[in-house]
Design a protein around this motif. Structure first.
Motif, PDB file in Angstrom:
ATOM      1  N   TRP A  71      25.721  19.039  -9.660  1.00 27.00           N
ATOM      2  CA  TRP A  71      26.454  20.162 -10.252  1.00 27.00           C
ATOM      3  C   TRP A  71      25.975  20.474 -11.666  1.00 27.00           C
ATOM      4  O   TRP A  71      25.661  21.616 -11.990  1.00 27.00           O
ATOM      5  N   GLU A  72      25.916  19.458 -12.505  1.00 21.42           N
ATOM      6  CA  GLU A  72      25.633  19.698 -13.916  1.00 21.42           C
ATOM      7  C   GLU A  72      24.294  20.408 -14.149  1.00 21.42           C
ATOM      8  O   GLU A  72      24.237  21.364 -14.912  1.00 21.42           O
ATOM      9  N   PRO A  76      26.716  27.108 -12.484  1.00 25.81           N
ATOM     10  CA  PRO A  76      26.510  28.542 -12.673  1.00 25.81           C
ATOM     11  C   PRO A  76      27.044  29.065 -14.001  1.00 25.81           C
ATOM     12  O   PRO A  76      26.671  30.159 -14.422  1.00 25.81           O
ATOM     13  N   ALA A  77      27.869  28.309 -14.716  1.00 18.27           N
ATOM     14  CA  ALA A  77      28.379  28.740 -16.015  1.00 18.27           C
ATOM     15  C   ALA A  77      27.326  28.546 -17.117  1.00 18.27           C
ATOM     16  O   ALA A  77      27.434  29.135 -18.181  1.00 18.27           O
ATOM     17  N   LYS A  85      25.378  35.155  -9.064  1.00 24.20           N
ATOM     18  CA  LYS A  85      26.091  36.426  -8.977  1.00 24.20           C
ATOM     19  C   LYS A  85      27.379  36.389  -9.776  1.00 24.20           C
ATOM     20  O   LYS A  85      27.748  37.353 -10.407  1.00 24.20           O
ATOM     21  N   ALA A  86      28.077  35.289  -9.687  1.00 21.05           N
ATOM     22  CA  ALA A  86      29.329  35.161 -10.433  1.00 21.05           C
ATOM     23  C   ALA A  86      29.571  33.691 -10.684  1.00 21.05           C
ATOM     24  O   ALA A  86      29.435  32.875  -9.780  1.00 21.05           O
ATOM     25  N   LEU A 147      33.748  18.309  -0.085  1.00 17.59           N
ATOM     26  CA  LEU A 147      33.508  17.922  -1.473  1.00 17.59           C
ATOM     27  C   LEU A 147      33.692  19.168  -2.325  1.00 17.59           C
ATOM     28  O   LEU A 147      33.058  20.194  -2.087  1.00 17.59           O
ATOM     29  N   VAL A 148      34.587  19.081  -3.309  1.00 18.04           N
ATOM     30  CA  VAL A 148      34.817  20.187  -4.237  1.00 18.04           C
ATOM     31  C   VAL A 148      34.272  19.763  -5.593  1.00 18.04           C
ATOM     32  O   VAL A 148      34.641  18.709  -6.102  1.00 18.04           O
ATOM     33  N   LEU A 149      33.382  20.580  -6.149  1.00 16.23           N
ATOM     34  CA  LEU A 149      32.804  20.303  -7.451  1.00 16.23           C
ATOM     35  C   LEU A 149      33.126  21.434  -8.396  1.00 16.23           C
ATOM     36  O   LEU A 149      33.235  22.572  -7.969  1.00 16.23           O
ATOM     37  N   PRO A 150      33.266  21.302  -9.685  1.00 18.24           N
ATOM     38  CA  PRO A 150      33.001  20.084 -10.402  1.00 18.24           C
ATOM     39  C   PRO A 150      34.120  19.133 -10.271  1.00 18.24           C
ATOM     40  O   PRO A 150      35.020  18.766 -10.197  1.00 18.24           O
TER      41      PRO A 150
END
Length: 150
Positions: A71-72, A76-77, A85-86, A147-150
């Motif tokens: 993730w890190e 996307p942020a 896209k968002a 699995l939900v990230l972060p």
């Protein structure tokens, strides 16, 4: 003229190739499938739930490591994470995991839902060693975990 004895008449028919049994053989039925032993039979729902639960718990223990690895770098942020896209506050990934008879992972798939996941993170999860094991099921078993990230 004298009649032939039944035994002699049968022998002559066999030697001459006559009197074949024209009755077709009955259709053969396949052998029954064994219901015990490795790779055979049905996994009872109670046992499947146990393996499912063990996989979900194991995935929860691996979440921090997978977040750091996948993730890190692809968040996307982040402005340098590549096109997105968002930005997503969280992303969800469904993992289908195949375990062997000893409870070790043979393979895993990562399914993503467009708009609810980050493709680069999904690809990282596909390539990652997700580090799970379950109690030995004595046969191959597939479970699904989210699995939900972060």
């Amino acid at each position: 003229m004298r009649a032939l004895s039944p035994a002699l008449a049968a022998l002559l028919l066999v030697v001459a190739g006559g009197c074949k049994d024209e009755t077709p053989d009955p259709p053969r039925r396949p052998a029954p499938i064994p219901t015990s032993g490795p790779h055979q039979g049905h996994i009872p729902p109670k046992d499947l739930a146990k393996y499912q639960s063990a996989a979900v718990e194991g995935l929860a223990r691996q979440k921090a490591r997978l977040k750091e690895k996948c993730w890190e770098p692809n968040d996307p942020a982040r402005s340098d994470a590549g096109p997105s896209k968002a930005p997503l506050a969280a992303a969800s990934y469904e993992l289908k995991i195949l375990f062997d008879e000893k409870g070790q992972i043979l393979s895993h798939q990562v399914l993503e839902e467009p708009g609810k996941s980050v493709p680069a993170v999904a690809q990282c999860l596909r390539e990652a060693d997700i580090g799970l094991s379950i109690p030995a099921p004595a046969r191959k078993v597939t479970v699904t975990a989210t699995l939900v990230l972060p």
